[in-house]
Design a protein around this motif. Structure first.
Motif, PDB file in Angstrom:
ATOM      1  N   PHE A   5       0.819  -1.216   0.000  1.00 37.39           N
ATOM      2  CA  PHE A   5       0.000   0.000   0.000  1.00 37.39           C
ATOM      3  C   PHE A   5       0.851   1.264   0.000  1.00 37.39           C
ATOM      4  CE2 PHE A   5      -3.073  -3.075   1.683  1.00 37.39           C
ATOM      5  CZ  PHE A   5      -4.208  -2.742   0.970  1.00 37.39           C
ATOM      6  N   ASP A   6       1.955   1.238   0.708  1.00 41.03           N
ATOM      7  CA  ASP A   6       2.782   2.438   0.822  1.00 41.03           C
ATOM      8  C   ASP A   6       3.423   2.842  -0.501  1.00 41.03           C
ATOM      9  OD1 ASP A   6       2.247   2.770   3.514  1.00 41.03           O
ATOM     10  OD2 ASP A   6       3.940   1.524   4.148  1.00 41.03           O
ATOM     11  N   ALA A   7       3.387   1.959  -1.488  1.00 37.27           N
ATOM     12  CA  ALA A   7       3.947   2.308  -2.799  1.00 37.27           C
ATOM     13  C   ALA A   7       2.984   3.139  -3.638  1.00 37.27           C
ATOM     14  CB  ALA A   7       4.324   1.034  -3.560  1.00 37.27           C
ATOM     15  N   LEU A   8       1.724   3.195  -3.235  1.00 39.46           N
ATOM     16  CA  LEU A   8       0.726   3.939  -3.999  1.00 39.46           C
ATOM     17  C   LEU A   8       0.974   5.436  -3.901  1.00 39.46           C
ATOM     18  CD1 LEU A   8      -2.511   2.001  -2.989  1.00 39.46           C
ATOM     19  CD2 LEU A   8      -1.193   1.760  -5.105  1.00 39.46           C
ATOM     20  N   ARG A   9       0.778   6.122  -5.032  1.00 33.28           N
ATOM     21  CA  ARG A   9       0.907   7.573  -5.052  1.00 33.28           C
ATOM     22  C   ARG A   9      -0.366   8.194  -5.630  1.00 33.28           C
ATOM     23  NH1 ARG A   9       6.168   9.620  -7.838  1.00 33.28           N
ATOM     24  NH2 ARG A   9       5.117  11.566  -7.236  1.00 33.28           N
ATOM     25  N   ARG A  10      -0.557   9.485  -5.372  1.00 30.05           N
ATOM     26  CA  ARG A  10      -1.739  10.204  -5.818  1.00 30.05           C
ATOM     27  C   ARG A  10      -1.554  10.890  -7.174  1.00 30.05           C
ATOM     28  NH1 ARG A  10      -5.169  12.355  -1.653  1.00 30.05           N
ATOM     29  NH2 ARG A  10      -5.237  14.286  -2.874  1.00 30.05           N
ATOM     30  N   ARG A  11      -0.299  11.098  -7.622  1.00 34.65           N
ATOM     31  CA  ARG A  11      -0.082  11.893  -8.820  1.00 34.65           C
ATOM     32  C   ARG A  11      -0.839  11.309 -10.003  1.00 34.65           C
ATOM     33  NH1 ARG A  11       1.408   7.151  -9.271  1.00 34.65           N
ATOM     34  NH2 ARG A  11       3.327   6.474 -10.279  1.00 34.65           N
ATOM     35  N   PRO A  12      -1.400  12.168 -10.884  1.00 32.70           N
ATOM     36  CA  PRO A  12      -1.168  13.614 -11.013  1.00 32.70           C
ATOM     37  C   PRO A  12      -2.011  14.477 -10.083  1.00 32.70           C
ATOM     38  CG  PRO A  12      -2.641  12.897 -12.734  1.00 32.70           C
ATOM     39  CD  PRO A  12      -2.244  11.656 -11.983  1.00 32.70           C
ATOM     40  N   ASP A  13      -2.752  13.892  -9.175  1.00 29.24           N
ATOM     41  CA  ASP A  13      -3.478  14.688  -8.190  1.00 29.24           C
ATOM     42  C   ASP A  13      -2.476  15.307  -7.211  1.00 29.24           C
ATOM     43  OD1 ASP A  13      -5.558  15.851  -6.853  1.00 29.24           O
ATOM     44  OD2 ASP A  13      -6.643  13.988  -6.462  1.00 29.24           O
ATOM     45  N   VAL A  14      -2.970  16.225  -6.411  1.00 31.99           N
ATOM     46  CA  VAL A  14      -2.118  16.928  -5.461  1.00 31.99           C
ATOM     47  C   VAL A  14      -1.485  15.945  -4.481  1.00 31.99           C
ATOM     48  CG1 VAL A  14      -2.079  18.651  -3.615  1.00 31.99           C
ATOM     49  CG2 VAL A  14      -3.475  19.029  -5.655  1.00 31.99           C
ATOM     50  N   GLU A  15      -0.194  16.075  -4.263  1.00 33.91           N
ATOM     51  CA  GLU A  15       0.514  15.282  -3.263  1.00 33.91           C
ATOM     52  C   GLU A  15       1.106  16.226  -2.229  1.00 33.91           C
ATOM     53  OE1 GLU A  15       3.125  12.875  -5.900  1.00 33.91           O
ATOM     54  OE2 GLU A  15       2.007  11.184  -5.056  1.00 33.91           O
ATOM     55  N   ALA A  16       0.782  15.981  -0.967  1.00 39.73           N
ATOM     56  CA  ALA A  16       1.253  16.836   0.120  1.00 39.73           C
ATOM     57  C   ALA A  16       1.083  16.070   1.421  1.00 39.73           C
ATOM     58  CB  ALA A  16       0.459  18.147   0.166  1.00 39.73           C
ATOM     59  N   PRO A  17       1.814  16.457   2.459  1.00 39.38           N
ATOM     60  CA  PRO A  17       1.632  15.809   3.763  1.00 39.38           C
ATOM     61  C   PRO A  17       0.168  15.845   4.187  1.00 39.38           C
ATOM     62  CG  PRO A  17       3.549  17.241   3.798  1.00 39.38           C
ATOM     63  CD  PRO A  17       2.867  17.490   2.491  1.00 39.38           C
ATOM     64  N   GLY A  18      -0.321  14.698   4.643  1.00 40.11           N
ATOM     65  CA  GLY A  18      -1.704  14.612   5.084  1.00 40.11           C
ATOM     66  C   GLY A  18      -2.674  14.184   4.008  1.00 40.11           C
ATOM     67  N   LEU A  19      -2.256  14.193   2.742  1.00 41.53           N
ATOM     68  CA  LEU A  19      -3.092  13.731   1.644  1.00 41.53           C
ATOM     69  C   LEU A  19      -2.649  12.323   1.275  1.00 41.53           C
ATOM     70  CD1 LEU A  19      -3.262  16.914  -0.623  1.00 41.53           C
ATOM     71  CD2 LEU A  19      -4.860  16.174   1.154  1.00 41.53           C
ATOM     72  N   VAL A  20      -3.493  11.329   1.540  1.00 43.22           N
ATOM     73  CA  VAL A  20      -3.090   9.930   1.440  1.00 43.22           C
ATOM     74  C   VAL A  20      -3.682   9.275   0.196  1.00 43.22           C
ATOM     75  CG1 VAL A  20      -2.831   9.718   3.925  1.00 43.22           C
ATOM     76  CG2 VAL A  20      -5.036   9.193   2.873  1.00 43.22           C
ATOM     77  N   ALA A  21      -3.063   8.180  -0.227  1.00 48.81           N
ATOM     78  CA  ALA A  21      -3.531   7.425  -1.388  1.00 48.81           C
ATOM     79  C   ALA A  21      -4.377   6.215  -0.990  1.00 48.81           C
ATOM     80  CB  ALA A  21      -2.349   6.983  -2.238  1.00 48.81           C
ATOM     81  N   PHE A  22      -4.449   5.912   0.286  1.00 49.41           N
ATOM     82  CA  PHE A  22      -5.270   4.794   0.777  1.00 49.41           C
ATOM     83  C   PHE A  22      -5.548   5.043   2.246  1.00 49.41           C
ATOM     84  CE2 PHE A  22      -1.025   3.725   2.005  1.00 49.41           C
ATOM     85  CZ  PHE A  22      -1.146   3.038   3.195  1.00 49.41           C
ATOM     86  N   ASP A  23      -6.516   4.310   2.797  1.00 48.51           N
ATOM     87  CA  ASP A  23      -6.796   4.452   4.218  1.00 48.51           C
ATOM     88  C   ASP A  23      -7.352   3.144   4.771  1.00 48.51           C
ATOM     89  OD1 ASP A  23      -9.518   4.358   3.537  1.00 48.51           O
ATOM     90  OD2 ASP A  23      -9.755   6.530   3.611  1.00 48.51           O
ATOM     91  N   ALA A  24      -7.759   3.174   6.041  1.00 40.65           N
ATOM     92  CA  ALA A  24      -8.212   1.959   6.728  1.00 40.65           C
ATOM     93  C   ALA A  24      -9.480   1.378   6.110  1.00 40.65           C
ATOM     94  CB  ALA A  24      -8.431   2.258   8.206  1.00 40.65           C
ATOM     95  N   ALA A  25     -10.315   2.226   5.511  1.00 39.06           N
ATOM     96  CA  ALA A  25     -11.538   1.718   4.896  1.00 39.06           C
ATOM     97  C   ALA A  25     -11.214   0.830   3.696  1.00 39.06           C
ATOM     98  CB  ALA A  25     -12.434   2.878   4.482  1.00 39.06           C
ATOM     99  N   ASP A  26     -10.168   1.170   2.942  1.00 35.37           N
ATOM    100  CA  ASP A  26      -9.748   0.305   1.837  1.00 35.37           C
ATOM    101  C   ASP A  26      -9.340  -1.071   2.360  1.00 35.37           C
ATOM    102  OD1 ASP A  26     -10.005   2.289  -0.202  1.00 35.37           O
ATOM    103  OD2 ASP A  26      -8.110   3.166   0.445  1.00 35.37           O
TER     104      ASP A  26
END
Length: 372
Positions: A5-26
Motif C-alpha cells: 500500500f505504501d507504494a501507492l501515489r496520488r499523482r497527477p493529483d495533489v501530493e502533500a503531507p496529510g493527503l493519502v492514497a489509501f486508508d483503513a476503509a480500503d
C-alpha cells in the motif's frame, strides 16, 4: 507477500503531507470481501470509487483479473493507471464509465461510499438496474463520513443489507438482492430562468452556489473571443451553469467547458441540452486544460474547487491558475472567484499576470488576471 500500500501515489493529483492514497476503509473492504473474491473468475470483480487504485490493485495483487474500475475523478483514474504500471498490474485493471457495461456480470462489487447521498443513490440505481441477481456489494467508508441514511439508500435498492463491525474508524455495508429499476436520470432545476441538470454528486446540485453567482454577476457583457477557433472557456465547469449562461446570452458564441469529474461532465452536457445550446458548448473531461493548445484562448472563467478527493486543500486552485495562464494568449483574461481568506491574488499574479480585484465580500473575491 502482502500488497505494498505504501507504494501507492496520488499523482497527477495533489501530493502533500496529510493527503493519502489509501486508508483503513480500503483495507477493511478488502478483508471483508477476501473469501468471496477468492472464488471469482476473470471479469467478475468491479470496483467503484477507488480513489487512487488501492482496492483494484490490491485485488489484482491477490490474483483477480479483468477488474473493471470506475472513478469519478480523472486524476484518480490516471493515478490508478500509473500505480498499476509501476506495480506491473496494468493488464489486470480497466477503467470504465459508470453504466451497464461496468457492472454486467459482476459477482462482487467493492464500493467506496461517496459522501453525497445523491451520488450513492445513482450508483445503487446502476447496480440495481444492470448487475446480476447474485451480486454482492461491499460498500465501505470512514465512520466520520458515513450516516444511517446511507443504509436507507442501499435498502431502497437491495433486498438485504448487513452491517459489519467497525474497525479503525471504518465500516462496511454488505448489500445483496438488487431490485430492478431504471437507470439514474439527472435532477432538474431552474436558476434565474436557466435550466440546470445535475447527476448525483455534482457540486451544488441543481442550485447556483454563491461563489458562481458572484462570478456571473460580474462577468463582462461580451468577453473577447467566443468563436469556434477561440471559444470562451468554463474551467472546472461543474454542472455547466456558466457555460450555459454565456451561450444563452450570446446566440452566436462558442463555449468550451471542462471538468475532471465524470459526474460534472455528464451534468454539464445535460444542462447544455436542456437549454438548447448543446450544439455550441463542447464539454470535455480533462485534467485542467491539458487538451487545449497553449495561447489558444482569450477568455476563461473559473470557480476553482477547494478539495482533492475527500480532503480540503488550497493546492488545487494554483494548478488550474497555471494551466489557464498557459492556455491564454497575451492579453487574454482569466476571471476567477475564490474564497477571500485564501488570498490567491499573489498566485494569480505569478501564474497568469497582472490581477485586479473586481468585487469582494467576506466570503468571496472576484478577480480578473490578464496574461502578460
Amino acid at each position: 507477500m502482502t500488497f505494498p500500500f505504501d507504494a501507492l501515489r496520488r499523482r497527477p493529483d495533489v501530493e502533500a503531507p496529510g493527503l493519502v492514497a489509501f486508508d483503513a476503509a480500503d483495507r477493511l473492504l478488502l478483508d471483508e470481501s477476501a473469501m468471496l473474491r477468492a472464488e471469482l473468475g476473470p471479469g467478475e470483480l468491479v470496483v467503484i470509487g477507488d480513489s487512487y487504485g488501492a482496492l483494484g490493485l490490491a485485488a489484482a495483487f491477490d490474483g483477480a483479473t479483468g477488474i473493471r474500475v470506475h472513478q469519478d475523478s480523472l486524476t484518480g483514474e490516471r493515478a490508478l493507471a500509473a500505480n498499476a504500471e509501476e506495480l506491473q498490474l496494468a493488464d489486470r485493471v480497466q477503467s470504465m464509465p459508470l453504466g451497464a457495461e461496468l457492472v454486467q456480470g459482476a459477482r462482487v462489487v467493492l464500493l467506496r461510499l461517496p459522501r453525497s447521498l445523491d451520488e450513492l443513490r445513482d450508483i445503487a440505481a446502476v447496480l440495481a438496474a444492470y448487475a446480476p441477481d447474485n451480486v454482492v456489494v461491499f460498500a465501505g467508508g470512514r465512520l466520520k463520513h458515513m450516516s444511517l441514511t446511507m443504509n436507507d439508500v442501499l435498502r431502497s435498492f437491495f433486498d438485504t443489507l448487513d452491517v459489519t463491525h467497525a474497525r479503525q474508524k471504518s465500516r462496511v455495508l454488505i448489500a445483496q438482492g438488487p431490485r430492478r429499476g431504471p437507470a439514474p436520470e439527472p435532477a432538474a432545476g431552474e436558476v434565474d430562468g436557466l435550466a440546470v441538470r445535475a447527476f448525483g454528486g455534482a457540486f451544488a446540485g441543481t442550485r447556483l452556489d454563491i461563489g458562481t453567482r458572484m462570478l456571473l454577476t460580474h462577468l463582462p457583457d461580451r468577453p473577447a473571443g467566443g468563436t469556434v477557433d477561440d471559444p470562451w472557456i468554463d474551467l472546472a465547469c461543474g454542472t455547466g451553469i456558466v457555460a450555459a449562461r454565456l451561450a444563452v446570452q450570446h446566440p452566436d458564441a462558442s463555449v468550451y467547458a471542462t471538468d475532471q469529474s465524470s459526474i460534472a461532465v455528464a451534468s454539464a452536457r445535460a444542462t447544455a441540452a436542456a437549454n438548447g445550446v448543446a450544439d455550441r458548448i463542447e464539454v470535455v473531461r480533462d485534467d485542467a486544460l491539458q487538451q487545449r493548445a497553449s495561447a489558444s484562448a482569450s477568455f476563461i472563467a473559473l470557480n476553482p474547487p477547494f478539495h482533492s478527493g475527500g480532503a480540503v486543500t488550497d493546492q488545487v486552485a494554483p494548478r488550474l491558475f497555471a494551466d489557464a495562464g498557459r492556455v491564454l494568449r497575451p492579453g487574454g483574461e482569466l476571471w476567477a472567484v475564490w474564497n477571500s481568506p485564501l488570498g490567491f491574488r499573489p498566485a494569480l499574479e505569478r501564474l497568469v499576470g497582472p490581477t485586479r480585484q473586481v468585487a469582494r465580500d467576506t466570503k468571496f473575491t472576484v478577480t480578473v488576471s490578464t496574461k502578460r
